[in-house]
Write a protein that holds these residues in place. Structure first.
Motif, short mmCIF file in Angstrom:
data_model
loop_
_atom_site.label_atom_id
_atom_site.label_comp_id
_atom_site.label_asym_id
_atom_site.label_seq_id
_atom_site.Cartn_x
_atom_site.Cartn_y
_atom_site.Cartn_z
N LEU A 309 0.82 -1.20 0.00
CA LEU A 309 0.00 0.00 0.00
C LEU A 309 0.86 1.26 0.00
CD1 LEU A 309 -2.81 -0.99 2.54
CD2 LEU A 309 -2.99 -0.81 0.06
N LYS A 310 2.01 1.19 0.67
CA LYS A 310 2.89 2.36 0.71
C LYS A 310 3.62 2.57 -0.61
CE LYS A 310 3.88 2.67 5.67
NZ LYS A 310 4.93 2.70 6.69
N GLY A 311 3.70 1.52 -1.42
CA GLY A 311 4.37 1.66 -2.71
C GLY A 311 5.85 1.37 -2.61
N ASP A 312 6.51 1.36 -3.76
CA ASP A 312 7.95 1.07 -3.80
C ASP A 312 8.74 2.24 -3.22
OD1 ASP A 312 7.50 -1.35 -5.00
OD2 ASP A 312 7.65 -0.55 -7.03
N VAL A 313 9.74 1.89 -2.43
CA VAL A 313 10.64 2.90 -1.88
C VAL A 313 11.85 3.02 -2.81
CG1 VAL A 313 12.09 3.54 0.07
CG2 VAL A 313 9.91 2.37 0.45
N ALA A 314 12.22 4.24 -3.16
CA ALA A 314 13.35 4.45 -4.06
C ALA A 314 14.61 3.89 -3.41
CB ALA A 314 13.52 5.93 -4.36
N ALA A 315 15.25 2.94 -4.09
CA ALA A 315 16.44 2.29 -3.52
C ALA A 315 17.70 3.07 -3.89
CB ALA A 315 16.55 0.86 -4.04
N SER A 316 18.73 2.94 -3.05
CA SER A 316 20.03 3.50 -3.37
C SER A 316 20.72 2.55 -4.34
CB SER A 316 20.86 3.67 -2.10
OG SER A 316 20.18 4.47 -1.16
N TRP A 317 21.97 2.87 -4.75
CA TRP A 317 22.70 1.99 -5.66
C TRP A 317 22.79 0.60 -5.05
CZ3 TRP A 317 27.30 -0.74 -5.31
CH2 TRP A 317 27.79 -1.25 -6.53
N GLY A 318 22.40 -0.40 -5.81
CA GLY A 318 22.34 -1.74 -5.27
C GLY A 318 21.22 -1.82 -4.25
N ASP A 319 21.38 -2.66 -3.25
CA ASP A 319 20.36 -2.79 -2.22
C ASP A 319 20.94 -2.65 -0.82
OD1 ASP A 319 21.78 -5.11 -2.09
OD2 ASP A 319 20.07 -6.46 -2.15
N GLN A 320 22.13 -2.06 -0.71
CA GLN A 320 22.76 -1.95 0.60
C GLN A 320 22.11 -0.85 1.43
OE1 GLN A 320 24.22 -1.18 -2.23
NE2 GLN A 320 25.32 0.77 -2.08
N MET A 321 22.18 -1.00 2.75
CA MET A 321 21.67 0.03 3.65
C MET A 321 22.80 0.80 4.33
SD MET A 321 22.48 -1.73 6.58
CE MET A 321 21.58 -1.10 7.95
N ARG A 322 24.02 0.26 4.25
CA ARG A 322 25.15 0.98 4.85
C ARG A 322 26.44 0.69 4.08
NH1 ARG A 322 25.57 -0.36 10.70
NH2 ARG A 322 23.66 0.88 10.72
N ASN A 323 27.22 1.73 3.90
CA ASN A 323 28.52 1.61 3.22
C ASN A 323 29.65 1.78 4.22
OD1 ASN A 323 27.44 1.23 0.66
ND2 ASN A 323 27.42 3.42 0.20
N TYR A 324 30.64 0.90 4.14
CA TYR A 324 31.87 1.01 4.92
C TYR A 324 32.99 1.23 3.90
CZ TYR A 324 28.95 -1.50 8.33
OH TYR A 324 27.92 -1.89 9.16
N VAL A 325 33.47 2.46 3.79
CA VAL A 325 34.48 2.79 2.78
C VAL A 325 35.83 3.03 3.46
CG1 VAL A 325 35.12 4.36 0.91
CG2 VAL A 325 32.70 3.84 1.32
N LEU A 326 36.82 2.22 3.08
CA LEU A 326 38.16 2.35 3.63
C LEU A 326 39.14 2.93 2.62
CD1 LEU A 326 38.46 -1.03 5.57
CD2 LEU A 326 37.36 1.10 6.27
N ASN A 327 38.73 2.99 1.35
CA ASN A 327 39.58 3.56 0.30
C ASN A 327 38.69 3.99 -0.87
OD1 ASN A 327 41.26 2.98 -2.39
ND2 ASN A 327 42.74 3.43 -0.76
N PRO A 328 38.90 5.14 -1.46
CA PRO A 328 40.05 6.07 -1.35
C PRO A 328 39.94 7.05 -0.18
CG PRO A 328 38.53 6.84 -3.03
CD PRO A 328 37.98 5.52 -2.54
N TYR A 329 38.82 7.06 0.52
CA TYR A 329 38.67 7.86 1.73
C TYR A 329 38.07 6.95 2.79
CZ TYR A 329 34.04 8.00 -0.40
OH TYR A 329 32.85 7.65 -0.99
N GLN A 330 37.94 7.45 4.01
CA GLN A 330 37.44 6.61 5.10
C GLN A 330 36.15 7.20 5.67
OE1 GLN A 330 40.27 5.44 8.07
NE2 GLN A 330 41.41 4.21 6.60
N VAL A 331 35.07 6.44 5.57
CA VAL A 331 33.79 6.87 6.12
C VAL A 331 32.86 5.66 6.21
CG1 VAL A 331 32.69 7.38 3.89
CG2 VAL A 331 31.92 8.59 5.94
N VAL A 332 32.01 5.67 7.21
CA VAL A 332 30.93 4.69 7.31
C VAL A 332 29.64 5.49 7.29
CG1 VAL A 332 29.85 2.85 8.65
CG2 VAL A 332 32.34 3.12 8.69
#
Length: 371
Positions: A309-332
């Motif tokens: 009933l709420k409809g499709d939620v616009a997804a981010s790239w792929g289907d991940q909910m969290r990114n852990y980036v260690l290179n080329p920069y560092q951020v979660v």
């Protein structure tokens, strides 16, 4: 910080604590504590071990919640006294100390306030967490093990018990999958926001050419069931297999076929347990896991219509909910809430409270979105 700021901040803290007291129903908690105290004092309490465990566990949980609330109130009172003393004596050091304590108390109140948002049917339960390596080969298996350590470290830092039921090791490094329980009330409500696909980007330590690798892992969180939960499993609908437990790289850690795998034929749900030494203990633990997963499956089916009933939620790239980036920069960064930190090492060492609190607030907002 000016004195008027102290006055305003302390007034706001007390107002928030008053709201929390009403939501938690502290008077009702104290009445239940008194009733449970009488039950604990009964000489025949442990004649029924399941009930005794439930009673003592509930008493400990309620007493802990009341103690946390009263401790924060006491800290606010001490803060007021420190501010008053600093003003009277013109003591800049005391006021500086008060400013630091004000920040700490505000954080404690915020954490307690988040607890009041955990009002779902099973939010107060303990949590059963399963982590599975996804796409990304050996890096994904290594990532799955990193996530398991992250959650167990988080639990240890908070004094919560962790019980590992099953680990399936990958051949080269890391884990194919792992299932473990976090033994603390509200662990499910707190960790349920972690369910989903997690994505790691880093220079692979397993790549001879030092190339950047993207890998994925899936996290599943379900509530641990109690004896009173009505989830019936027909013996004819399950298949039970026994096998020998194994350690990393296939190394045998048990000389008997004590590990148990249970398959629920109607749903295809498969669970396994190899942590206990006896086949009987592993079977009992595996049945507990199976019931928890079937309960989660039942709830997912019930929620499916609302999601439609709420409809499709616009997804981010792929289907991940969290990114852990260690290179080329560092951020979660959490893609649902926007919450992020620039210190992945601290996150992987269990510092995830900020993500949990942001997720709980985000979920409450999403639940209240009009259909």
């Amino acid at each position: 910080m000016a004195s008027t700021d102290f006055d305003a901040e302390i007034k706001q803290l007390r107002a928030t604590m008053h709201t929390i007291e009403q939501v938690l129903d502290l008077d009702g908690m104290r009445r239940e504590i008194d009733d449970l105290g009488v039950q604990v004092g009964a000489p025949d309490l442990w004649d029924d071990q399941a009930n005794a465990t439930r009673v003592t566990g509930r008493l400990s949980d309620l007493q802990g919640q009341v103690d946390r609330f009263t401790a924060i109130l006491a800290r606010i009172g001490d803060l007021e006294a420190l501010v008053e003393l600093g003003r009277e004596e013109g003591d800049a050091d005391s006021l500086a100390e008060a400013e630091v304590e004000l920040t700490r108390i505000a954080k404690s109140v915020e954490t307690l306030e988040v607890r009041t948002l955990l009002s779902g049917e099973y939010d107060a339960r303990e949590a059963l967490v399963t982590i599975r390596a996804g796409a990304g080969g050996v890096d994904a298996a290594d990532f799955a093990e990193m996530l398991m350590r992250m959650y167990t470290r988080w639990a240890e830092q908070h004094g919560y018990g962790v019980e590992v039921f099953d680990t399936s090791y990958a051949e080269e490094a890391g884990l194919k999958s792992a299932t473990f329980a976090i033994h603390n009330s509200y662990a499910y409500g707190t960790l349920s926001v972690e369910a989903g696909t997690h994505r790691l980007v880093r220079i692979s330590p397993f790549d001879n050419q030092g190339r950047r690798q993207t890998s994925f892992a899936a996290v599943e969180v379900v509530p641990v069931l109690e004896m009173t939960d009505e989830i019936e499993i027909n013996e004819e609908e399950i298949r039970i297999d026994v096998y020998r437990s194994s350690g990393p790289g296939g190394q045998s850690v048990n000389t008997t076929d004590s590990a148990v795998r249970i398959t629920h034929l109607p749903t295809g749900t498969v669970v396994s347990c190899q942590n206990e030494k006896s086949q009987l203990q592993n079977k009992a633990s595996a049945m507990t896991i199976l019931k928890s997963r079937l309960l989660a499956l039942k709830k997912a089916e019930e929620d499916a219509h609302i999601k439609e009933l709420k409809g499709d939620v616009a997804a981010s790239w792929g289907d991940q909910m969290r990114n852990y980036v260690l290179n080329p920069y560092q951020v979660v960064k959490d893609l649902r809430t926007g919450f992020e930190v620039g210190n992945p090492s601290a996150v992987f060492d269990g510092d995830i409270d900020g993500f949990l609190e942001a997720g709980i607030r985000w979920r409450r907002g999403a639940d209240q979105t009009p259909v």
